[in-house]
Design a protein around this motif. Structure first.
Motif, mmCIF file in Angstrom:
data_model
loop_
_atom_site.group_PDB
_atom_site.id
_atom_site.type_symbol
_atom_site.label_atom_id
_atom_site.label_comp_id
_atom_site.label_asym_id
_atom_site.label_seq_id
_atom_site.Cartn_x
_atom_site.Cartn_y
_atom_site.Cartn_z
ATOM 1 N N PHE A 1 81.142 66.339 49.650
ATOM 2 C CA PHE A 1 80.191 65.326 50.087
ATOM 3 C C PHE A 1 80.569 64.654 51.404
ATOM 4 N N TYR A 2 81.893 64.622 51.726
ATOM 5 C CA TYR A 2 82.319 63.850 52.891
ATOM 6 C C TYR A 2 83.101 64.646 53.937
ATOM 7 N N GLN A 3 83.850 65.667 53.530
ATOM 8 C CA GLN A 3 84.650 66.429 54.493
ATOM 9 C C GLN A 3 84.548 67.934 54.237
ATOM 10 N N PRO A 4 83.368 68.518 54.278
ATOM 11 C CA PRO A 4 83.235 69.952 54.000
ATOM 12 C C PRO A 4 83.951 70.823 55.017
ATOM 13 N N GLU A 5 84.241 70.258 56.191
ATOM 14 C CA GLU A 5 84.924 71.049 57.218
ATOM 15 C C GLU A 5 86.322 71.477 56.779
ATOM 16 N N LEU A 6 86.911 70.785 55.773
ATOM 17 C CA LEU A 6 88.257 71.133 55.312
ATOM 18 C C LEU A 6 88.300 72.518 54.689
ATOM 19 N N PHE A 7 87.201 73.001 54.143
ATOM 20 C CA PHE A 7 87.189 74.347 53.562
ATOM 21 C C PHE A 7 87.519 75.392 54.625
ATOM 22 N N PHE B 1 98.044 63.139 47.496
ATOM 23 C CA PHE B 1 96.631 63.340 47.201
ATOM 24 C C PHE B 1 95.830 62.170 47.749
ATOM 25 N N ALA B 2 94.906 62.462 48.638
ATOM 26 C CA ALA B 2 94.062 61.433 49.249
ATOM 27 C C ALA B 2 92.672 62.007 49.415
ATOM 28 N N GLY B 3 91.688 61.131 49.419
ATOM 29 C CA GLY B 3 90.319 61.574 49.556
ATOM 30 C C GLY B 3 89.747 62.006 48.216
ATOM 31 N N LEU B 4 89.333 61.025 47.405
ATOM 32 C CA LEU B 4 88.780 61.291 46.087
ATOM 33 C C LEU B 4 87.413 60.627 45.979
ATOM 34 N N ALA B 5 86.456 61.295 45.377
ATOM 35 C CA ALA B 5 85.095 60.766 45.267
ATOM 36 C C ALA B 5 84.714 60.604 43.802
ATOM 37 N N LYS C 1 80.153 48.287 52.655
ATOM 38 C CA LYS C 1 81.276 49.181 52.911
ATOM 39 C C LYS C 1 81.089 49.983 54.185
ATOM 40 N N GLU C 2 82.220 50.325 54.797
ATOM 41 C CA GLU C 2 82.203 51.262 55.910
ATOM 42 C C GLU C 2 82.004 52.675 55.356
ATOM 43 N N PRO C 3 81.376 53.574 56.130
ATOM 44 C CA PRO C 3 81.180 54.953 55.655
ATOM 45 C C PRO C 3 82.510 55.647 55.383
ATOM 46 N N GLN C 4 82.510 56.540 54.395
ATOM 47 C CA GLN C 4 83.680 57.339 54.079
ATOM 48 C C GLN C 4 83.500 58.733 54.661
ATOM 49 N N GLY C 5 84.234 59.035 55.702
ATOM 50 C CA GLY C 5 84.117 60.359 56.312
ATOM 51 C C GLY C 5 82.746 60.569 56.925
ATOM 52 N N GLY C 6 82.286 61.824 56.946
ATOM 53 C CA GLY C 6 80.993 62.148 57.543
ATOM 54 C C GLY C 6 79.852 61.850 56.580
ATOM 55 N N GLU C 7 78.955 60.947 56.972
ATOM 56 C CA GLU C 7 77.810 60.579 56.122
ATOM 57 C C GLU C 7 76.650 61.517 56.444
ATOM 58 N N PHE C 8 76.681 62.731 55.884
ATOM 59 C CA PHE C 8 75.636 63.691 56.234
ATOM 60 C C PHE C 8 74.487 63.675 55.237
ATOM 61 N N ILE C 9 74.612 62.883 54.146
ATOM 62 C CA ILE C 9 73.509 62.713 53.207
ATOM 63 C C ILE C 9 73.000 61.282 53.350
ATOM 64 N N THR C 10 71.915 61.084 54.062
ATOM 65 C CA THR C 10 71.351 59.754 54.252
ATOM 66 C C THR C 10 69.833 59.824 54.062
ATOM 67 N N VAL C 11 69.283 58.821 53.395
ATOM 68 C CA VAL C 11 67.839 58.758 53.146
ATOM 69 C C VAL C 11 67.379 57.312 53.312
ATOM 70 N N GLY C 12 66.456 57.083 54.244
ATOM 71 C CA GLY C 12 65.868 55.761 54.392
ATOM 72 C C GLY C 12 66.876 54.658 54.631
ATOM 73 N N GLY C 13 67.938 54.948 55.364
ATOM 74 C CA GLY C 13 68.941 53.929 55.639
ATOM 75 C C GLY C 13 70.020 53.822 54.583
ATOM 76 N N LEU C 14 69.900 54.555 53.488
ATOM 77 C CA LEU C 14 70.917 54.554 52.447
ATOM 78 C C LEU C 14 71.991 55.585 52.795
ATOM 79 N N ASN C 15 73.247 55.255 52.503
ATOM 80 C CA ASN C 15 74.328 56.173 52.839
ATOM 81 C C ASN C 15 74.576 57.174 51.708
ATOM 82 N N THR C 16 75.563 58.026 51.900
ATOM 83 C CA THR C 16 75.820 59.101 50.940
ATOM 84 C C THR C 16 76.121 58.554 49.549
ATOM 85 N N GLY C 17 76.984 57.544 49.477
ATOM 86 C CA GLY C 17 77.336 56.977 48.181
ATOM 87 C C GLY C 17 76.132 56.423 47.443
#
Length: 421
Positions: free
Chosen positions: A212-218, A240-244, A377-393
């Motif tokens: 959801f936030y860092q797909p580039e890691l793959f 271990f860091a970066g947990l959703a 909250k500040e965005p976590q990583g890349g917010e590539f899922i956004t709808v109507g001003g709502l963030n990924t979370g």
């Protein structure tokens, strides 16, 4: 019961209104005062940054009465090249007449060997020269959260984030054991539940964050997706860091289905009702771990707000280091209150016999807390899922809340006689 929920939402609305109304403009410096010997006030401009380039540039800005708060990344070298870079930056501050101070605001000799560098905590640019005999305190309108990240144990450090995970699973185990005893369930079913919950939480949370936030890691750093290491810039341990939490929830749904059908052989909603209680408490501990790590921080806030906290150790991905909302604590308090509510309903009402009702309520409130806190909250990583001003979370939370409502409605079909619960 309806009156209780009405009061809860009124209090929530009042708190959110106050939080939004206290936001202020962004700057890269914050105001504070050095109280010297209780009889002299020195107004200072406070700066902090994890970014090496931002810190280096600050040596040449020539801001009168500037106080720089150093964080762990500013002074801890991972390699000989890193130490050389830190030494060069500190030499620039020395050349520009900055005073080097320790955590107690006492002068420290500017000798740039690693063992001495670790004693540096503040850099002060001022005509006022502090002496070892001076008693100095830093006063600000806002709070400053700048703790140690862990407990040193010889060559290793037990990070508070890891400790919070231990508390979450440890207390969760104890509470679930108590629940099984209340419900007259054999203890042999507890161990596999703990195992599958642990696997689902860790693996799901990690994969959820990457997807959801860092797909580039793959592509860029595949091993870091599954192991506590990074191969960027050489192989090194990261922990271990970066947990959703959304990923953990999805994984837990599937691992609990397996446990319900193949192991304990009960209606999955029976298990979900009870596991939701401990997950709510576990979520509070995880957010406390985020607070210790100065991560998942809030948006900028007016320094005069009672909620304003400066995080000198915050990651550079969040931008400038200025007073912000402690959004981790907002979520932690919300999740703890949810745990208390669910435990009360489980022990004092008949709702546990309506399989799925407690779980549906858990979904609605937990993801509503997440949804509303996301505004701060500040965005976590890349917010590539956004709808109507709502963030990924927020976008990911909406389906879970809807699912909660549907589960509560359909839970009427899964009522158990008390003697079978």
């Amino acid at each position: 019961m309806n009156n209780i929920f009405l009061r809860f939402y009124l209090i929530l609305f009042a708190g959110i209104f106050q939080l939004f109304s206290s936001q202020a403009a962004v700057t890269d410096l914050s105001d504070g005062t050095l109280k010297i010997n209780s009889n002299e006030d020195l107004p200072v401009k406070i700066f902090a940054s994890q970014r090496t380039d931002s810190l280096a540039n600050q040596a040449f800005r020539n801001i009168p009465n500037e106080l720089i708060i150093l964080n762990e990344d500013n002074i801890k070298a991972e390699s000989a090249e890193g130490l050389a870079s830190i030494q060069n930056i500190l030499e620039s501050f020395k050349a520009n007449k900055f005073q080097f101070l320790d955590k107690d605001l006492k002068p420290v000799e500017p000798v740039f060997e690693q063992k001495n560098i670790e004693n540096f905590k503040y850099l002060l640019k001022s005509d006022k020269v502090l002496k070892a005999a001076d008693h100095v305190e830093l006063e600000t309108e806002f709070n400053i959260w700048d703790p140690m990240k862990g407990i040193p144990l010889g060559p290793v450090t037990l990070h508070f984030y890891s400790l919070m995970f231990i508390f979450a699973f440890g207390l969760g185990y104890v509470i679930m054991a108590r629940i099984f005893k209340i419900d007259h369930v054999e203890e042999k079913y507890l161990e596999p539940l703990f195992t599958w919950t642990l696997i689902g939480t860790i693996l799901g949370a990690r994969l959820g964050h990457v997807i959801f936030y860092q797909p580039e890691l793959f592509k860029e750093d595949f091993l870091s997706v599954f192991l506590p290491i990074s191969t960027r810039g050489g192989l090194h341990f990261t922990g271990f860091a970066g947990l959703a939490s959304h990923g953990a929830t999805i994984a837990l749904i599937f691992t609990t289905l397996y446990y319900s059908f193949r192991i304990i052989k009960k209606n999955p909603f029976w298990v979900y009702d009870r596991i939701g209680i401990v997950v709510a408490l576990g979520g509070a501990f995880v957010r406390m771990g985020n607070f210790f790590n100065s991560e998942i921080i809030g948006k900028p806030v007016d320094p005069a707000s009672p909620f304003a906290i400066l995080f000198p150790q915050q990651s550079s991905e969040y931008g400038v280091t200025i007073p912000r909302y402690p959004s981790q604590l907002f979520e932690a308090v919300g999740y703890f209150c949810l745990f208390v509510l669910l435990w009360f309903l489980y022990r004092k009402t008949d709702k546990k016999y309506q399989q799925g009702w407690l779980f549906g309520l858990f979904f609605i409130i937990l993801w509503a807390i997440r949804f509303f806190v996301e505004f701060l909250k500040e965005p976590q990583g890349g917010e590539f899922i956004t709808v109507g001003g709502l963030n990924t979370g927020q976008v990911l939370s909406i389906p879970f809340m809807i699912a909660g409502f549907l589960i509560m409605i359909y839970s009427k079909k899964f009522k158990l006689p008390k003697e079978q619960a």
